[in-house]
Motif scaffolding. Structure first.
Motif, mmCIF file in Angstrom:
data_model
loop_
_atom_site.group_PDB
_atom_site.id
_atom_site.type_symbol
_atom_site.label_atom_id
_atom_site.label_comp_id
_atom_site.label_asym_id
_atom_site.label_seq_id
_atom_site.Cartn_x
_atom_site.Cartn_y
_atom_site.Cartn_z
ATOM 1 N N ARG A 7 -25.257 -14.004 -34.833
ATOM 2 C CA ARG A 7 -24.997 -12.744 -33.457
ATOM 3 C C ARG A 7 -26.540 -12.447 -33.262
ATOM 4 O O ARG A 7 -27.296 -12.296 -33.929
ATOM 5 N N GLY A 33 -22.719 -13.576 -29.532
ATOM 6 C CA GLY A 33 -22.201 -13.718 -30.895
ATOM 7 C C GLY A 33 -21.033 -15.270 -30.896
ATOM 8 O O GLY A 33 -20.499 -15.281 -29.687
ATOM 9 N N PRO A 72 -20.353 -5.395 -40.484
ATOM 10 C CA PRO A 72 -19.492 -6.679 -39.067
ATOM 11 C C PRO A 72 -18.433 -7.563 -38.746
ATOM 12 O O PRO A 72 -16.853 -6.674 -39.210
ATOM 13 N N SER A 123 -28.217 -11.957 -37.110
ATOM 14 C CA SER A 123 -27.453 -11.628 -38.084
ATOM 15 C C SER A 123 -26.723 -13.582 -37.898
ATOM 16 O O SER A 123 -26.154 -14.143 -37.247
ATOM 17 N N ASP A 129 -27.355 -3.471 -35.895
ATOM 18 C CA ASP A 129 -27.212 -3.942 -35.016
ATOM 19 C C ASP A 129 -25.493 -3.789 -34.842
ATOM 20 O O ASP A 129 -25.200 -4.045 -34.971
ATOM 21 N N THR A 180 -29.316 -10.012 -30.829
ATOM 22 C CA THR A 180 -29.485 -9.122 -30.253
ATOM 23 C C THR A 180 -30.549 -8.887 -29.191
ATOM 24 O O THR A 180 -31.591 -8.651 -29.905
ATOM 25 N N SER A 212 -26.404 -9.496 -25.714
ATOM 26 C CA SER A 212 -25.770 -9.625 -27.274
ATOM 27 C C SER A 212 -25.514 -11.375 -27.274
ATOM 28 O O SER A 212 -24.579 -11.729 -26.198
ATOM 29 N N GLY A 220 -22.697 -5.284 -33.085
ATOM 30 C CA GLY A 220 -22.344 -7.100 -34.189
ATOM 31 C C GLY A 220 -20.936 -5.790 -35.441
ATOM 32 O O GLY A 220 -20.389 -6.770 -35.844
ATOM 33 N N THR A 251 -29.490 -10.685 -41.970
ATOM 34 C CA THR A 251 -29.742 -10.252 -41.154
ATOM 35 C C THR A 251 -30.785 -9.637 -40.639
ATOM 36 O O THR A 251 -32.017 -9.617 -41.988
ATOM 37 N N THR A 297 -19.800 -17.110 -38.642
ATOM 38 C CA THR A 297 -19.759 -15.747 -37.452
ATOM 39 C C THR A 297 -22.095 -16.349 -37.246
ATOM 40 O O THR A 297 -22.480 -16.196 -38.774
#
Length: 823
Positions: free
Chosen positions: A273, A260, A230, A301, A199, A275, A258, A202, A318, A271
């Protein structure tokens, strides 16, 4: 008794508050230019007292004993500032700081190609770093193209805008090891027609090693390493932070989005994310829209990390899912309009296919002939501190699923369907320093299985692979001199059983036939078992002439075991339109590379010069196969045939960077770089037989000069900040040094691309960032060109054309707009 206890508690509390009242406090605000510096570090030097600034740059240290202190302000990407301050009893002292951006990268800490985190100035290996902002400013369809723009010496073999395979100093495929967060990426790297399964939105940082890194990573790092790390946003405790990104490109209508999220609670960080990207066919002014180059990509992810006194631990995962169309370049001979395949076998006349409609060329719907690449990854790593030593452990599980759907009469039947499962492991023990020597011992490797599933074409066999290597690394500082090096031993075992292919009565194609029912089947891959061994190592030094001037020298021996296609291939790869033929007698590649570097970050300029010389034994490359009469060998109609070769080779060249940023003109930067590499085939017998056509190696990029004139507005207002404008020139010389034997490659004319860009940050009245804007126009004048590393250059079915051109050109003018909204 109760009264006595109450009285004692009251006395103790009174004394405590009295002592606390006698202490002082320190507060202030940190900025960078006119921007608040969020989550910058504030430390009282020589004490355990410290804090970080909040999202508006404010900080406060309480309960400080009266006295004189040195206060240190630091933040990533900025020069550290130190101030003297006196804390008085019962008073609040105010101290603010304005940090300057750090143009020098010598003090940056890298984690790639070293046994433990190391400053760039102490690492003798050529290594480049790209920050997230630099990647954002180099707006592109994929992350590799952004790195190509920012790191001299890195190039890419492309198949349209979304497929780029990285090359470092003329070497690529399984010679460049791609890492994701330090875990090696495994996803059929030998293939031309798919990207690196990461990604791009990211990634927070990229570290690029230019040269052998076999000492730390073993096989497949012979040319270098690209480690994509990342983003791990910094935010306050108990606060949910995030960002939303939107990206649009006019040439192929690419839409990217995307989201996040980041959350921190005490010493735990989380975290996430998600996309999505989609695009229709790209276009240029010669070919118009290039049929079957669209794509649709999804990424997820997630990450959880905890930092404790004993060390840290991280668990991440991921998911990557990409449907990528497969171009074949067929078109009408007169109009040069693209055509599409609707029949198979004898019924398919490549030169008499129906035309592709305009609606199909502009459609976001994925065409029936496409490939689907899925990649799943779960990995964990951590560090355990044990006094003066530490133990680092990493484990990763990956699955890569690659399906190529190339049958127009049976659109759900994959021609190629392979499933690659990989277990990665990496254990390092960092020994206590002894006599000033920092040393590490480690073992790493992987176990792989590859299986074909319900396909009709089988370019490689089902195989099992086990890889293990152990190494020792040490470094020591002698005043201004840093010396480091080590040695490694690798062992890789690969094996497969007899693999039979026979007719499939259900669909009229072929299928994998398992023992014992092999009647009427063909033994396409006879059984094979072999173990490859290799010794690699490096020795290098850095000499810090001054804080701004550094000299580097390094010599390294690289090792690479042959990959599966080089020793085992014997069939059609439908997506590449190539029949690959391997050679199971190949030996491992061994390289010996020398590097010399001069790096100087002066007041008004950055001057970097890096020179290399690389000799490779048993170099493996692919070349077109012709018969005795000089005609191309055709095993599968409409597809080329390539056979792998092996010989000695030499590559040498240099990268030079001259960045001017005069202090008296702080608004101006003039950045320039030059990359040069020559690849020589040392098989003198073959060169003589071919009258010099085999003198040079394939896939060698031409001389590349890149210049950027950048204007940074110094007077930032209340609404706009970090505003810049830039003008770029990408200059590629003609490539007349190519592997010409059997027309494997042809000469490529030089070309110049002019690009322009601009960006700014928009703030709210409360000085919070509302959004960041990045505008880029690539190929401003819509130049028609072909890169010598563009695979589509060779997608041609006619010996002549009405416009005098052959093959397919690269992407034309592209206007891209990226907007990022933090929250």
């Amino acid at each position: 008794m109760k009264t006595t206890r109450t009285l004692l508690l009251l006395i103790i509390t009174t004394i405590h508050f009295a002592a606390y009242a006698q202490n002082g406090s320190l507060k202030g605000r940190l900025t960078g230019g006119s921007e608040p510096l969020a989550y910058a570090t504030v430390v009282l030097t020589g004490t355990q007292t410290g804090t970080t600034s909040n999202d508006k740059g404010h900080y406060e240290l309480k309960n400080i004993k009266p006295g004189s202190y040195e206060v240190s302000f630091s933040a990533i990407g900025y020069l550290t500032e130190k101030y003297k301050v006196t804390i008085q009893s019962g008073q609040v002292t105010t101290l603010s700081g304005n940090l300057k951006e750090n143009n020098s990268k010598l003090n940056e800490v890298v984690v790639t190609g070293v046994s433990r985190a190391t400053e760039l100035r102490q690492n003798p290996v050529p290594i480049a770093v790209m920050t997230k902002r630099e990647m954002n400013e180099n707006v592109n369809n994929n992350i590799i193209d952004a790195i190509v723009k920012g790191v001299p010496g890195v190039s890419a073999v492309t198949t349209g805008p979304n497929i780029s395979k990285p090359f470092i100093r003329g070497l690529g495929y399984n010679r460049v090891l791609t890492l994701y967060d330090g875990i090696r990426q495994e996803g059929q790297q030998w293939g031309d027609e798919h990207g690196i399964e990461i990604d791009q939105y990211g990634i927070g940082r990229a570290e690029v090693i230019k040269g052998p890194a076999s000492l730390i990573y073993g096989s497949d790092a012979l040319a270098g390493v690209i480690n994509m790390i990342p983003a791990m946003p910094e935010n306050g405790d108990g606060v949910l932070k995030g960002d939303y990104l939107a990206d649009y490109h006019t040439n192929n209508g690419m839409i990217g989005t995307s989201l996040g999220l980041a959350y921190k609670k005490t010493d735990w960080k989380y975290t996430f994310r998600a996309t999505a990207k989609t695009a229709h066919d790209y276009q240029n002014k010669v070919d118009g829209f290039v049929y079957n180059t669209g794509f649709r990509e999804y990424n997820l992810s997630g990450n959880v990390r905890t930092d404790k006194k004993w060390g840290f631990w991280q668990l991440s995962g991921t998911l990557y899912d990409n449907k990528q169309e497969i171009p074949d370049g067929s078109r009408d001979s007169l109009s040069r309009r693209f055509t599409k395949q609707v029949a198979e076998g004898a019924a398919d006349d490549i030169k008499n296919r129906p035309l592709v409609s305009d609606n199909e060329l502009r459609s976001y719907a994925i065409a029936p002939l496409h490939q689907r690449i899925q990649h799943y990854r779960l990995y964990s790593f951590g560090e355990l501190k044990m006094g003066q030593s530490s133990l680092d452990v990493a484990l990763g599980l990956q699955q890569s699923i690659r399906g190529e759907y190339n049958h127009p009469t049976m659109v759900n039947q994959p021609g190629l369907y392979v499933v690659l499962n990989t277990l990665n492991y990496d254990v390092k023990y960092n020994l206590p320093a002894f006599a000033g020597i920092e040393s590490t011992i480690g073992v790493n490797g992987m176990y792989q299985t590859n299986r074909s599933k319900a396909a009709t074409d089988f370019p490689i066999p089902d195989y099992n692979l086990f890889d293990a290597g152990t190494f020792f690394f040490a470094k020591k500082t002698f005043g201004k001199l840093d010396l480091s090096g080590g040695i490694r031993y690798d062992n890789r075992n690969i094996r497969w059983n007899d693999f039979y292919v026979g007719p499939n009565p259900d669909n009229g194609f072929t299928k994998h036939v398992a023992l014992p029912d092999t009647a009427g089947a063909n033994l396409q891959f006879p059984a094979f078992r072999h173990t490859y061994h290799g010794v690699s190592g490096s020795l290098g030094l850095t000499y810090n002439v001054s804080e701004r001037l550094l000299l580097k020298a390094n010599i390294a021996r690289g090792y690479r075991a042959p990959n599966i296609t080089e020793i085992g291939s014997n069939g059609l790869d439908p997506g590449a339109h190539i029949v690959y033929l391997g050679d199971r007698t190949f030996k491992p590649e061994f390289s010996l590379q020398q590097d010399i570097g001069i790096i100087s970050y002066l007041k008004d300029a950055d001057l970097i010069a890096e020179f290399f010389n690389n000799n490779i034994d048993n170099y493996i490359f692919q070349a077109k196969l012709n018969d005795a009469n000089g005609n191309p060998v055709v095993i599968v109609p409409g597809n080329s045939t390539y056979k792998y070769q092996q010989s000695k080779a030499r590559l040498y060249g240099a990268e030079v960077t001259v960045n001017l940023h005069p202090q008296k003109l702080k608004w101006l930067a003039f950045n320039n770089s030059l990359a040069y590499v020559t690849g020589i085939n040392k098989d003198q017998k073959l060169i003589a037989q071919s009258n010099g056509a085999a003198k040079y190696l394939p896939f060698i990029p031409p001389v590349h000069v890149r210049s950027e004139l950048k204007f940074n507005l110094q007077q930032n207002g209340k609404t706009f900040s970090k505003t810049y404008f830039k003008l770029e020139a990408d200059i590629y010389a003609a490539q007349n040094r190519f592997y010409a034997l059997d027309n494997t490659e042809t000469a490529t004319p030089g070309y110049t691309l002019i690009n322009v860009g601009a960006g700014t940050k928009i703030k709210t009245k409360s000085e919070r960032t509302f959004c960041e804007l990045f505008l880029q126009v690539d190929n401003l004048f819509d130049k028609a060109y072909q890169s010598n590393l563009n695979r589509l250059k060779y997608f041609e079915y006619y010996t002549a054309s009405p416009n005098g051109r052959s093959g397919i050109c690269n992407i034309g003018r592209n206007v891209s707009l990226k907007v990022m909204f933090p929250f």
